[in-house]
Structures are given as C-alpha cells and as structure tokens.
Design a protein around this motif. Structure first.
Motif, PDB file in Angstrom:
ATOM      1  N   ASP A 103       8.322   7.174   3.651  1.00  0.00           N
ATOM      2  CA  ASP A 103       8.927   6.805   2.371  1.00  0.00           C
ATOM      3  C   ASP A 103       8.516   5.414   1.915  1.00  0.00           C
ATOM      4  OD1 ASP A 103      10.246   9.224   2.185  1.00  0.00           O
ATOM      5  OD2 ASP A 103      12.065   8.476   3.170  1.00  0.00           O
ATOM      6  N   ASN A 104       8.126   4.565   2.856  1.00  0.00           N
ATOM      7  CA  ASN A 104       7.753   3.192   2.517  1.00  0.00           C
ATOM      8  C   ASN A 104       6.878   2.630   3.630  1.00  0.00           C
ATOM      9  OD1 ASN A 104       9.595   2.001   4.612  1.00  0.00           O
ATOM     10  ND2 ASN A 104      11.153   2.943   3.297  1.00  0.00           N
ATOM     11  N   GLY A 105       6.372   1.422   3.421  1.00  0.00           N
ATOM     12  CA  GLY A 105       5.492   0.807   4.404  1.00  0.00           C
ATOM     13  C   GLY A 105       6.196   0.236   5.613  1.00  0.00           C
ATOM     14  N   HIS A 142       4.499  11.979   6.386  1.00  0.00           N
ATOM     15  CA  HIS A 142       4.891  11.296   5.154  1.00  0.00           C
ATOM     16  C   HIS A 142       5.889  10.191   5.472  1.00  0.00           C
ATOM     17  CE1 HIS A 142       5.718  10.665   0.906  1.00  0.00           C
ATOM     18  NE2 HIS A 142       7.003  10.572   1.239  1.00  0.00           N
ATOM     19  N   GLU A 152       0.821  -1.215   0.000  1.00  0.00           N
ATOM     20  CA  GLU A 152       0.000   0.000   0.000  1.00  0.00           C
ATOM     21  C   GLU A 152       0.854   1.263   0.000  1.00  0.00           C
ATOM     22  OE1 GLU A 152      -3.413   2.319  -0.059  1.00  0.00           O
ATOM     23  OE2 GLU A 152      -3.192   0.151  -0.350  1.00  0.00           O
ATOM     24  N   PHE A 153       1.998   1.221   0.687  1.00  0.00           N
ATOM     25  CA  PHE A 153       2.855   2.399   0.804  1.00  0.00           C
ATOM     26  C   PHE A 153       3.946   2.422  -0.263  1.00  0.00           C
ATOM     27  CE2 PHE A 153       0.707   2.845   4.711  1.00  0.00           C
ATOM     28  CZ  PHE A 153       1.017   4.065   5.282  1.00  0.00           C
ATOM     29  N   GLN A 154       3.849   1.559  -1.264  1.00  0.00           N
ATOM     30  CA  GLN A 154       4.868   1.509  -2.305  1.00  0.00           C
ATOM     31  C   GLN A 154       5.041   2.886  -2.944  1.00  0.00           C
ATOM     32  OE1 GLN A 154       6.646  -1.376  -3.124  1.00  0.00           O
ATOM     33  NE2 GLN A 154       7.910   0.084  -4.224  1.00  0.00           N
ATOM     34  N   GLY A 155       6.263   3.404  -2.923  1.00  0.00           N
ATOM     35  CA  GLY A 155       6.533   4.727  -3.474  1.00  0.00           C
ATOM     36  C   GLY A 155       6.349   5.853  -2.479  1.00  0.00           C
ATOM     37  N   GLY A 156       5.851   5.536  -1.263  1.00  0.00           N
ATOM     38  CA  GLY A 156       5.681   6.546  -0.222  1.00  0.00           C
ATOM     39  C   GLY A 156       4.287   7.147  -0.206  1.00  0.00           C
ATOM     40  N   ARG A 157       3.823   7.506   0.983  1.00  0.00           N
ATOM     41  CA  ARG A 157       2.532   8.177   1.122  1.00  0.00           C
ATOM     42  C   ARG A 157       2.434   8.767   2.521  1.00  0.00           C
ATOM     43  NH1 ARG A 157      -2.654   4.398   1.827  1.00  0.00           N
ATOM     44  NH2 ARG A 157      -3.326   6.349   2.788  1.00  0.00           N
ATOM     45  N   ALA A 158       1.455   9.657   2.698  1.00  0.00           N
ATOM     46  CA  ALA A 158       1.231  10.283   4.001  1.00  0.00           C
ATOM     47  C   ALA A 158       0.195   9.488   4.786  1.00  0.00           C
ATOM     48  CB  ALA A 158       0.761  11.721   3.820  1.00  0.00           C
ATOM     49  N   TRP A 159       0.385   9.443   6.093  1.00  0.00           N
ATOM     50  CA  TRP A 159      -0.568   8.788   6.982  1.00  0.00           C
ATOM     51  C   TRP A 159      -0.587   9.541   8.306  1.00  0.00           C
ATOM     52  CZ3 TRP A 159       0.088   4.933  11.177  1.00  0.00           C
ATOM     53  CH2 TRP A 159      -1.127   4.346  11.550  1.00  0.00           C
TER      54      TRP A 159
END
Length: 458
Positions: free
Chosen positions: A210-212, A208, A197-204
């Motif tokens: 960088d990965n899961g 932010h 789900e976090f492939q490529g990075g995301r905010a949660w």
C-alpha cells in the motif's frame, strides 16, 4: 597488624578486569554489530507521523489520524517505556542464569521486538477508523518500545563489563558508532526515495504494498533479527564470583544511581538536548515537499548526509578528545549542534533551498559524530565511578535509569513537533510549523549545554 578484608582485596575495577579476557577483533566486531540492529529501525520510526498523518497537500494521501493525535499516542509509548527502563536494568543486574545476566533478555526479547515493529507499519485499520487506529498505534508502539528496552539495555550493559579499559571501550564504541552510521545512512538514503516511489501503492516481487513503508519494514525487521543475535553469539559474560556484593532492592538501586554525583549531570543535559533533536528528526520528512519543494527523497538524503559526515569525522573526534578531553569535546558538540539547528529556517529563504539544507546536514556531522562516540564512553565512566564507590556491578541499572529520562525525551520531541505542525502548519502553503522546529531545538540544546557544565568527571 593484619589488614582489614576491605584493604586486603583488590579494587572492584581490578577484580572485574581480572575476570574478563581482553576482547579480540572478531568478538569486538560481532558485539559492535548489534548497534546496526539498534539503529537500523531508527530512520523509519522517525517517519511514523508521516505515515499516519501525511501533509494535507500530499497527492493521494489519506490521514489515518490527526498529526497532534499521533504525537500524543507516540508519547504514551515512550512514557510507559521510560518506566520500564530501570525495571529491566534492575532485573538484568539481578539475573542469574546459565546464559548470564544479559543474554537471555536479548535472546527472548528480540522476537517480540521484531513482531511489534512490523505491527507499527501494517495497521489493520484504514482512513475513517480513527479510534481503532489510535488504540492500535498506542498499544503496539508501547509493546515495541518496552521490548526494545528489554533487548537493548542489557545489550548495552555488556560494554563496560566485557571491555574493561578506556582504550578498549573507546575502540569498541567507535566500531559501534560505525555500524550505527551504516544503518542510519543506508536507511535514510533509501527511505524517502522508496516512500516517493511507492506513493499510492504498487507491486514489488509479486506482492502489492500500500505504501513504501511496508517493504522497508520487512527488510529492516530481518536485519534487526539477524544482528541482535550475532551481537551476543560470541559474548562470554563475566562469571559471578562468591565475593560479589549482594544485590540491592529496586528502590535502593534507583536511590544509589541518583546518588552518583556524575550521573544526573550527564543524563539531565542529554535528556533536554534529545527533546530538541527529536523535534528536528520529526520535522525532516515534511521538509522535502513543504520547504525544499522537492520530494521525500531529498529529505532522506539530508538525514543520510549527517551520518556520512559523522563517519568521516570519527578520526577527528579521537584527536579532539585527546587534546581537549572528553568533557570539553562533548560540550562543544552540544553547542555546535544547537547553532546549526538555529539556522534551519534559513533553508526557506535561500535561493537554493536543497543545497542549503544539505550543507547544514553535512555540517552537523562533526558534532554528531562526537556525541555518538562519547555518549557511550561517558556513561561507562559514570558506571565505573559507581563501581569504585559501591563495589556493585550495575551496568544495566544505569542504562535503565538513563533510559527512564531519555526515553521520555524521545516522546516529548515528536509531541512538540506535531503540536507545532497543528498550530502553525506543515504544508508548502503553511510551512511555519516545520521551520520553527529548528529554533525550538536550538534553545533546548543550549539549555542542555548549560546543565552539562556541572558534570564532574574529566
């Protein structure tokens, strides 16, 4: 005629049992919960090669290090830690503080363990900085495993001291196994899915990542911190008595451990077998995309299925042990796991690879459950045999000597797997390196079974 002092006094087992009150349910559960802290870190640690050396065909991924280099650097930490094990055990057996022999190691070692664990998943260097990243991984990994030993070896050494009967040890060990299963199943269920789900990075939650791996590492660190402290919060160690024998030097303690006729026939087979286990564990994260043609989530679900099945099998383990005995049940589990490891390449030729993979993992649960329970019981029996022979309480030394041999196995397993990846491939186009991990692990398991036949206790 007056009896000799040796004959007049009670046996070491009787003296030890007399000094420790029986464990109640609440204290037993609190102590056993430490197994959750021990094993909650395991699933994500097995994915470190995937974090630092993802497969070349993974979209958007950039390797921080070559796969073979990651295996070598991880081995360095385990190798150094292996020699720390007997030193920690010897120091814990000799410690004399107002908190006891074991508790200070858990209390003061846990913060170092947690901090270094987080460092593994937040490397400060990016792609193209291989030298700096390699040094970071080697140093932080070594600190983590030495801290892990400083906490876990004394924690485990409490078991034969606070649980003084075989029935009590089996009960506490079963609860420890249950906590381990909860940690491992929970970790594997979410690990691969979150990585995907976090492939490529995301905010949660406004942060932010960088990965899961990063958000999971934070949560796991908090759980480990809490449950390590809970596990010893209600423990009262056996008080030291004036009649206790004097301590041995480190060299003498190592020599006496090796002279125990039951020790090497237990730990040598286990060490060989664990090399194979860790070869397979290292391969699991790569199975999802390269062999199952799915995602990291499916690979994690398979690892979780092993321990769900193991948890359901625990009542059968008790019945098997009562019917066949501990030695025969343990030996059968070694052979069963080896046979299933050998079948892993069948996943690649199956018309339903994911279903075949999950079926294999579920089948692994029964023998894995037996090993999880009986491993702790057998080493406690070995310690008792030493206690009867020498009159010395050296629980941590035995766990340390066991760790010296098995920790090297935990390092050799990823080293072997990453070399197979480097030589034969770990991508969807070239998956042979992943598939070979199964037969290699099976061969090592059979060698472990053959060596275990020399174990002398029932």
């Amino acid at each position: 005629m007056a009896s000799s002092p040796r004959c007049a006094r009670s046996s070491p087992r009787e003296r030890g049992a007399a000094r420790v009150s029986p464990l109640g349910r609440a204290r037993s559960l609190a102590y056993a919960s430490g197994s959750l802290a021990v094993d909650v870190v395991g699933p994500i640690l097995a994915w470190i090669p995937y974090l630092y050396a993802p497969p070349a065909d993974l979209p958007g991924a950039a390797a921080l290090l070559p796969a073979a280099s990651v295996g070598v650097l991880l081995f360095v930490g385990r190798f150094v830690d292996g020699f720390a094990e007997p030193i920690v055990g010897w120091a814990s057996d000799r410690a004399d503080t107002r908190w006891g022999r074991r508790l200070p190691f858990v209390l003061f070692g846990t913060p170092v363990l947690v901090a270094s664990f987080l460092g593994l998943f937040f490397p400060p260097f990016g792609p193209g900085q291989s030298l700096a990243t390699g040094v970071w991984l080697a140093v932080v990994n070594t600190i983590f495993w030495c801290a892990f030993t400083a906490v876990v070896a004394p924690y485990l050494a409490l078991l034969p001291e606070i649980a003084t009967t075989s029935e009590e040890r089996t009960r506490v060990s079963t609860w420890m196994t249950a906590f381990s299963i909860v940690a491992i199943v929970g970790g594997n269920l979410v690990l691969g899915a979150v990585v995907a789900e976090f492939q490529g990075g995301r905010a949660w939650l406004g942060v932010h990542f960088d990965n899961g791996f990063e958000p999971q590492a934070l949560g796991i660190a908090a759980l480990a911190f809490f449950f390590f402290y809970l596990s010893v919060a209600f423990v009262r160690e056996r008080p030291r008595a004036d009649g206790d024998p004097p301590h041995l030097s480190l060299r003498a303690a190592v020599r006496e451990s090796l002279r125990n006729p039951a020790f090497l026939p237990l730990v040598i087979p286990l060490s060989v077998f664990l090399i194979g286990v860790n070869v397979v564990v290292t391969a699991v994260p790569y199975l999802g995309r390269a062999v199952l043609h799915a995602s990291e989530a499916e690979a994690g679900y398979g690892a979780a299925a092993v321990y769900v099945s193991a948890g359901l099998s625990l009542p059968l383990v008790g019945r098997a042990t009562a019917h066949w005995g501990k030695k025969a049940t343990y030996a059968g589990a070694l052979l069963g796991i080896s046979a299933l490891f050998a079948a892993i390449p069948l996943v690649a030729v199956s018309p339903h690879p994911t279903a075949t993979y999950l079926a294999l993992m579920i089948a692994l649960g029964l023998p894995v459950g037996a090993l999880l329970v009986l491993g702790k019981v057998l080493i406690a029996d070995v310690i008792d045999a030493d206690y009867e022979r020498t009159g010395l309480r050296r629980e941590a030394m035995y766990f340390g000597m066991q760790g010296l041999m098995t920790k090297v196995s935990f390092g050799v397993g990823p080293l072997v797997a990453t070399q197979l990846f480097d030589r034969f491939g770990n991508t969807a186009e070239h998956p042979l390196g992943i598939l070979l991990c199964g037969p290699v692990a099976a061969a090592l398991g059979v060698l472990g079974w053959l060596a275990f036949r020399r174990y002398p206790l029932p």
